[in-house]
Design a protein around this motif. Structure first.
Motif, PDB file in Angstrom:
ATOM      1  N   VAL A  52      39.154  72.913  31.999  1.00 51.69           N
ATOM      2  CA  VAL A  52      39.456  71.573  31.492  1.00 51.69           C
ATOM      3  C   VAL A  52      40.777  71.127  32.095  1.00 51.69           C
ATOM      4  CG1 VAL A  52      38.229  71.958  29.314  1.00 51.69           C
ATOM      5  CG2 VAL A  52      40.663  72.507  29.467  1.00 51.69           C
ATOM      6  N   ASP A  53      41.154  69.855  31.834  1.00 53.95           N
ATOM      7  CA  ASP A  53      42.407  69.370  32.398  1.00 53.95           C
ATOM      8  C   ASP A  53      43.600  69.783  31.536  1.00 53.95           C
ATOM      9  OD1 ASP A  53      42.707  67.533  30.304  1.00 53.95           O
ATOM     10  OD2 ASP A  53      42.273  65.773  31.525  1.00 53.95           O
ATOM     11  N   ASP A  54      44.788  69.314  31.929  1.00 51.96           N
ATOM     12  CA  ASP A  54      46.027  69.739  31.282  1.00 51.96           C
ATOM     13  C   ASP A  54      46.380  68.942  30.030  1.00 51.96           C
ATOM     14  OD1 ASP A  54      46.398  71.510  33.358  1.00 51.96           O
ATOM     15  OD2 ASP A  54      47.950  70.344  34.378  1.00 51.96           O
ATOM     16  N   GLU A  55      45.632  67.888  29.740  1.00 51.60           N
ATOM     17  CA  GLU A  55      46.083  66.947  28.719  1.00 51.60           C
ATOM     18  C   GLU A  55      45.015  66.657  27.666  1.00 51.60           C
ATOM     19  OE1 GLU A  55      48.184  62.538  28.326  1.00 51.60           O
ATOM     20  OE2 GLU A  55      47.561  63.269  30.294  1.00 51.60           O
ATOM     21  N   PRO A  56      44.811  67.567  26.713  1.00 48.08           N
ATOM     22  CA  PRO A  56      43.924  67.232  25.594  1.00 48.08           C
ATOM     23  C   PRO A  56      44.470  66.001  24.874  1.00 48.08           C
ATOM     24  CG  PRO A  56      44.528  69.571  25.559  1.00 48.08           C
ATOM     25  CD  PRO A  56      45.429  68.893  26.556  1.00 48.08           C
ATOM     26  N   ALA A  57      43.569  65.122  24.458  1.00 43.24           N
ATOM     27  CA  ALA A  57      44.025  63.880  23.826  1.00 43.24           C
ATOM     28  C   ALA A  57      43.051  63.454  22.748  1.00 43.24           C
ATOM     29  CB  ALA A  57      44.171  62.771  24.864  1.00 43.24           C
ATOM     30  N   GLN A  58      43.585  62.927  21.670  1.00 39.22           N
ATOM     31  CA  GLN A  58      42.730  62.398  20.623  1.00 39.22           C
ATOM     32  C   GLN A  58      42.034  61.131  21.106  1.00 39.22           C
ATOM     33  OE1 GLN A  58      44.718  61.929  16.837  1.00 39.22           O
ATOM     34  NE2 GLN A  58      44.501  64.108  16.385  1.00 39.22           N
ATOM     35  N   ARG A  66      44.107  60.506  32.593  1.00 41.66           N
ATOM     36  CA  ARG A  66      44.683  59.191  32.912  1.00 41.66           C
ATOM     37  C   ARG A  66      44.512  58.859  34.394  1.00 41.66           C
ATOM     38  NH1 ARG A  66      48.184  57.719  28.583  1.00 41.66           N
ATOM     39  NH2 ARG A  66      48.545  59.473  27.176  1.00 41.66           N
ATOM     40  N   THR A  67      44.922  59.789  35.252  1.00 44.82           N
ATOM     41  CA  THR A  67      44.778  59.555  36.683  1.00 44.82           C
ATOM     42  C   THR A  67      43.319  59.631  37.111  1.00 44.82           C
ATOM     43  OG1 THR A  67      45.280  61.899  37.045  1.00 44.82           O
ATOM     44  CG2 THR A  67      47.084  60.339  37.264  1.00 44.82           C
ATOM     45  N   GLY A  68      42.551  60.484  36.460  1.00 43.44           N
ATOM     46  CA  GLY A  68      41.137  60.586  36.790  1.00 43.44           C
ATOM     47  C   GLY A  68      40.379  59.310  36.473  1.00 43.44           C
ATOM     48  N   PHE A  69      40.601  58.767  35.283  1.00 42.64           N
ATOM     49  CA  PHE A  69      39.948  57.503  34.920  1.00 42.64           C
ATOM     50  C   PHE A  69      40.372  56.381  35.870  1.00 42.64           C
ATOM     51  CE2 PHE A  69      39.220  58.431  30.105  1.00 42.64           C
ATOM     52  CZ  PHE A  69      38.097  59.182  30.434  1.00 42.64           C
ATOM     53  N   ALA A  70      41.662  56.341  36.212  1.00 42.94           N
ATOM     54  CA  ALA A  70      42.145  55.297  37.109  1.00 42.94           C
ATOM     55  C   ALA A  70      41.455  55.389  38.467  1.00 42.94           C
ATOM     56  CB  ALA A  70      43.658  55.405  37.270  1.00 42.94           C
ATOM     57  N   THR A  71      41.279  56.603  38.952  1.00 43.77           N
ATOM     58  CA  THR A  71      40.615  56.794  40.236  1.00 43.77           C
ATOM     59  C   THR A  71      39.153  56.383  40.172  1.00 43.77           C
ATOM     60  OG1 THR A  71      42.094  58.618  40.816  1.00 43.77           O
ATOM     61  CG2 THR A  71      40.000  58.494  41.999  1.00 43.77           C
ATOM     62  N   GLU A  72      38.463  56.808  39.136  1.00 39.66           N
ATOM     63  CA  GLU A  72      37.026  56.559  39.038  1.00 39.66           C
ATOM     64  C   GLU A  72      36.693  55.115  38.671  1.00 39.66           C
ATOM     65  OE1 GLU A  72      34.636  58.577  39.918  1.00 39.66           O
ATOM     66  OE2 GLU A  72      36.112  60.119  40.434  1.00 39.66           O
ATOM     67  N   LEU A  73      37.551  54.493  37.865  1.00 41.14           N
ATOM     68  CA  LEU A  73      37.217  53.183  37.312  1.00 41.14           C
ATOM     69  C   LEU A  73      38.059  52.056  37.883  1.00 41.14           C
ATOM     70  CD1 LEU A  73      36.774  54.375  33.634  1.00 41.14           C
ATOM     71  CD2 LEU A  73      34.970  53.870  35.280  1.00 41.14           C
ATOM     72  N   GLY A  74      38.936  52.379  38.821  1.00 39.97           N
ATOM     73  CA  GLY A  74      39.663  51.339  39.518  1.00 39.97           C
ATOM     74  C   GLY A  74      40.820  50.750  38.768  1.00 39.97           C
ATOM     75  N   GLY A  75      41.311  51.439  37.740  1.00 39.05           N
ATOM     76  CA  GLY A  75      42.445  50.938  36.969  1.00 39.05           C
ATOM     77  C   GLY A  75      43.727  51.571  37.463  1.00 39.05           C
ATOM     78  N   THR A  76      44.737  51.567  36.599  1.00 42.10           N
ATOM     79  CA  THR A  76      46.005  52.224  36.925  1.00 42.10           C
ATOM     80  C   THR A  76      46.279  53.305  35.905  1.00 42.10           C
ATOM     81  OG1 THR A  76      47.317  50.701  35.573  1.00 42.10           O
ATOM     82  CG2 THR A  76      46.938  50.090  37.874  1.00 42.10           C
ATOM     83  N   ALA A  77      46.924  54.353  36.327  1.00 36.23           N
ATOM     84  CA  ALA A  77      47.176  55.495  35.447  1.00 36.23           C
ATOM     85  C   ALA A  77      48.186  55.171  34.372  1.00 36.23           C
ATOM     86  CB  ALA A  77      47.676  56.695  36.262  1.00 36.23           C
TER      87      ALA A  77
END
Length: 315
Positions: free
Chosen positions: A230-236, A298-309
């Motif tokens: 898994v990644d480094d940042e578990p989040a609610q 955060r960075t993964g979603f930004a990469t996949e969905l075209g947003g910013t981290a």
């Protein structure tokens, strides 16, 4: 090394086959439905076989003659209805039990076995992200019980042959429900995903690219048992869902009490959004010498969905 990947055409397989080829392995992908045996896919040869048919598995494995087997057998639907979880996961449960037994029996004597597990099946009653020694869900919601039973059997079968189970988090990346055209993203854009019970479920995400990298690393090692990939940042959910919605200019998620949400999504849906426990990846990074491309969702979603981290999740 000659590597057989069972479940080669899934969302992980599409990342894993080229990664294995790039690492210098001789790769054969096993698929139930493919254009035909011998077809080249991302530099790997494809053999067709049915994991639920012992004779079919024996023929496919005999043709591949692998040194190592990677078990990614699943049949998870593109859109999941939490009220129909047991029904929708029935085939995946069979693949994790019967299919795994058939695959391992056919591949007896291989040097290395790697299998796919889940990192969000830990018992929610614990402090902080779960390490691998933490117990799995003791009293799971009824719809999740057969899924968990199948996972336990998969892990037992893999351990019995000296293999390694990679417990994966919530998969995102191309072809997943979190892809731009994925079912989860469509629901977020439509404002149909509320924060249930405060959104207190903790998610640990796994990008399919990082899963593929972990498999490649695991093949070169001798680690057995289970590891949290898994990644480094578990989040609610209360943190990452508003972030995701804001990044896509979607409506801010509303809130819903668990008692009302249960009518719409059932006991598993409520547990999924309010009880899940995150996982700790420390052991996997050390044991596999594994480096993540997407250490944070955060960075993964930004990469996949075209947003910013750094998307601001505030109203």
């Amino acid at each position: 090394m000659r590597v057989l990947v069972a479940g080669a055409t899934g969302v992980i397989g599409s990342q894993l086959l080229p990664a294995l080829v790039a690492a210098g392995h001789d790769v054969t992908g096993l698929a139930r439905n493919a254009p035909g045996a011998g077809v080249d896919l991302a530099g790997a040869r494809i053999v067709v076989g049915d994991a639920l048919d012992r004779a079919s598995m024996e023929r496919a494995v005999d043709e591949a003659a692998p040194d190592a087997v990677v078990n990614m057998l699943t049949a998870i639907p593109a859109e999941i209805d939490p009220k129909r979880l047991a029904e929708q996961f029935a085939l995946t449960n069979r693949l994790r039990t019967e299919g795994t037994r058939n695959l391992l029996a056919a591949a007896g004597g291989v040097k290395r076995v790697i299998a796919q597990g889940l990192a969000y099946a830990y018992d929610p009653h614990g402090d902080g992200p779960a390490v691998e020694d933490a117990p799995l869900w003791r009293r799971p919601p009824k719809p999740f019980a057969p899924v968990l039973a199948a996972l336990r059997e998969l892990e037992r079968s893999t351990r019995d042959v000296g293999g390694l189970v990679l417990r994966l988090g919530h998969l995102y990346g191309p072809g997943t429900i979190y892809a731009p055209d994925g079912s989860f993203v469509r629901q977020v854009k439509a404002g149909k995903l509320p924060l249930v019970g405060g959104g207190s479920a903790t998610f640990s995400f796994s990008h399919t690219y990082d899963v593929a990298a972990a498999v490649v690393a695991a093949l070169d090692g001798d680690e057995t048992g289970v590891l949290n990939v898994v990644d480094d940042e578990p989040a609610q959910m209360s943190e990452w869902l508003p972030f995701l919605a804001n990044m896509m200019d979607a409506p801010r998620p509303k809130t819903a009490p668990a008692v009302l949400a249960r009518l719409a999504v059932g006991s598993w849906g409520v547990a999924f959004m309010s009880q899940l426990r995150g996982a700790d990846n420390t052991r996997a990074k050390k044991a596999l010498d594994w480096e993540l491309r997407y250490a944070s969702w955060r960075t993964g979603f930004a990469t996949e969905l075209g947003g910013t981290a750094t998307a601001d999740a505030t109203p």
